[in-house]
Design a protein around this motif. Structure first.
Motif, short mmCIF file in Angstrom:
data_model
loop_
_atom_site.label_atom_id
_atom_site.label_comp_id
_atom_site.label_asym_id
_atom_site.label_seq_id
_atom_site.Cartn_x
_atom_site.Cartn_y
_atom_site.Cartn_z
N VAL A 282 -18.84 44.40 19.19
CA VAL A 282 -17.51 44.86 18.79
C VAL A 282 -17.24 46.25 19.38
O VAL A 282 -16.14 46.51 19.88
N CYS A 283 -18.22 47.13 19.35
CA CYS A 283 -18.04 48.48 19.91
C CYS A 283 -17.71 48.40 21.40
O CYS A 283 -16.84 49.13 21.89
N ARG A 284 -18.39 47.52 22.13
CA ARG A 284 -18.10 47.35 23.56
C ARG A 284 -16.68 46.81 23.76
O ARG A 284 -15.97 47.22 24.67
N LEU A 285 -16.28 45.88 22.91
CA LEU A 285 -14.95 45.28 23.04
C LEU A 285 -13.83 46.26 22.73
O LEU A 285 -12.76 46.18 23.33
N VAL A 286 -14.08 47.19 21.80
CA VAL A 286 -13.03 48.16 21.43
C VAL A 286 -13.06 49.41 22.31
O VAL A 286 -12.22 50.29 22.14
N ARG A 287 -13.99 49.47 23.26
CA ARG A 287 -14.10 50.65 24.12
C ARG A 287 -12.76 51.04 24.76
O ARG A 287 -12.39 52.21 24.72
N PRO A 288 -12.00 50.11 25.37
CA PRO A 288 -10.73 50.53 25.98
C PRO A 288 -9.77 51.16 24.97
O PRO A 288 -9.14 52.18 25.24
N ALA B 60 -10.62 52.61 22.11
CA ALA B 60 -11.19 53.89 21.68
C ALA B 60 -10.91 54.96 22.73
O ALA B 60 -10.61 56.11 22.38
N GLY B 61 -11.00 54.60 24.00
CA GLY B 61 -10.70 55.54 25.07
C GLY B 61 -9.25 55.99 25.03
O GLY B 61 -8.96 57.19 25.17
N ARG B 62 -8.33 55.05 24.82
CA ARG B 62 -6.91 55.42 24.71
C ARG B 62 -6.69 56.32 23.50
O ARG B 62 -5.96 57.31 23.59
N ALA B 63 -7.30 55.97 22.37
CA ALA B 63 -7.14 56.79 21.17
C ALA B 63 -7.65 58.21 21.41
O ALA B 63 -7.02 59.19 20.99
N PHE B 64 -8.80 58.33 22.09
CA PHE B 64 -9.34 59.65 22.41
C PHE B 64 -8.38 60.42 23.31
O PHE B 64 -8.05 61.58 23.03
N ARG B 65 -7.93 59.80 24.39
CA ARG B 65 -7.04 60.49 25.33
C ARG B 65 -5.74 60.91 24.65
O ARG B 65 -5.26 62.03 24.84
N ASP B 66 -5.18 60.02 23.84
CA ASP B 66 -3.95 60.36 23.12
C ASP B 66 -4.19 61.50 22.14
O ASP B 66 -3.34 62.39 21.98
N ALA B 67 -5.34 61.47 21.46
CA ALA B 67 -5.65 62.52 20.49
C ALA B 67 -5.80 63.88 21.18
O ALA B 67 -5.28 64.89 20.70
N VAL B 68 -6.51 63.91 22.30
CA VAL B 68 -6.70 65.18 23.01
C VAL B 68 -5.36 65.70 23.53
O VAL B 68 -5.08 66.90 23.45
N ALA B 69 -4.52 64.82 24.01
CA ALA B 69 -3.18 65.24 24.47
C ALA B 69 -2.37 65.81 23.30
O ALA B 69 -1.71 66.83 23.44
N ALA B 70 -2.44 65.14 22.15
CA ALA B 70 -1.71 65.63 20.96
C ALA B 70 -2.28 66.95 20.48
O ALA B 70 -1.52 67.86 20.08
N LEU B 71 -3.60 67.10 20.51
CA LEU B 71 -4.21 68.37 20.12
C LEU B 71 -3.77 69.47 21.08
O LEU B 71 -3.46 70.59 20.66
N ASP B 72 -3.72 69.17 22.36
CA ASP B 72 -3.30 70.16 23.35
C ASP B 72 -1.87 70.61 23.08
O ASP B 72 -1.58 71.81 23.12
N ARG B 73 -0.99 69.66 22.77
CA ARG B 73 0.40 70.04 22.43
C ARG B 73 0.42 70.90 21.16
O ARG B 73 1.15 71.89 21.09
N ARG B 74 -0.38 70.53 20.20
CA ARG B 74 -0.42 71.28 18.93
C ARG B 74 -0.91 72.71 19.15
O ARG B 74 -0.42 73.66 18.54
#
Length: 153
Positions: free
Chosen positions: A129-135, A137-151
């Motif tokens: 399941v972790c391997r299957l959700v990798r894409p 999870a990667g999007r969630a990470f990238r979106d979170a870092v972008a949102a943190l940067d804006r904040r």
């Protein structure tokens, strides 16, 4: 049902049977990013959309994700402004046996290169399941870092 996971140390990031790592650059300086990660735990839901609530505890954090997954965590490393890592001690994620998340921060021009690693062990089904959700999870990470940067900007 919540279960207690195997206690592992920060070295588990290098030895875990499964590691998912994601990297993104941001404009904010490493010390500012570190403070947001390590010191403003309650602020995580404002920039990490997967997190519905987070609160500091004695030596750690309690985190809830949208969808109902819960974590009780112990902070393993808070070596600002370079590394912030925590171990999941208790979770309701089925099949998990050991879990560490590490955020590494490095200067990148005038900003920060953020590398987040999920170090995981669990049943064969959990690892699949972790391997299957990798894409996702990667999007969630990238979106979170972008949102943190804006904040932080």
């Amino acid at each position: 049902m919540a279960q207690r996971l195997r206690p592992v140390g920060p070295e588990f990031v290098q030895t875990a049977p499964l590691r998912l790592a994601f990297t993104r650059d941001m404009a904010a300086a490493p010390d500012v990013v570190f403070r947001a990660l390590a010191e403003d735990v309650a602020g995580w839901p404002e920039w990490f959309s997967a997190v519905s609530s987070a609160r500091p505890t004695e030596g750690g954090r309690e985190v809830r994700l949208r969808g109902g997954t819960r974590f009780e965590e112990t902070v393993l490393l808070a070596e600002g402004p370079e590394v912030y890592a925590y171990r999941v001690d208790v979770t309701n994620a089925p099949g998990a046996r050991a879990w560490v998340e590490e955020w590494r921060l490095a200067p990148a021009g005038t900003g920060t290169r953020v590398r987040m690693t999920f170090a995981l062990d669990g049943t064969a089904a959990f690892r699949l399941v972790c391997r299957l959700v990798r894409p996702g999870a990667g999007r969630a990470f990238r979106d979170a870092v972008a949102a943190l940067d804006r904040r932080l900007g």
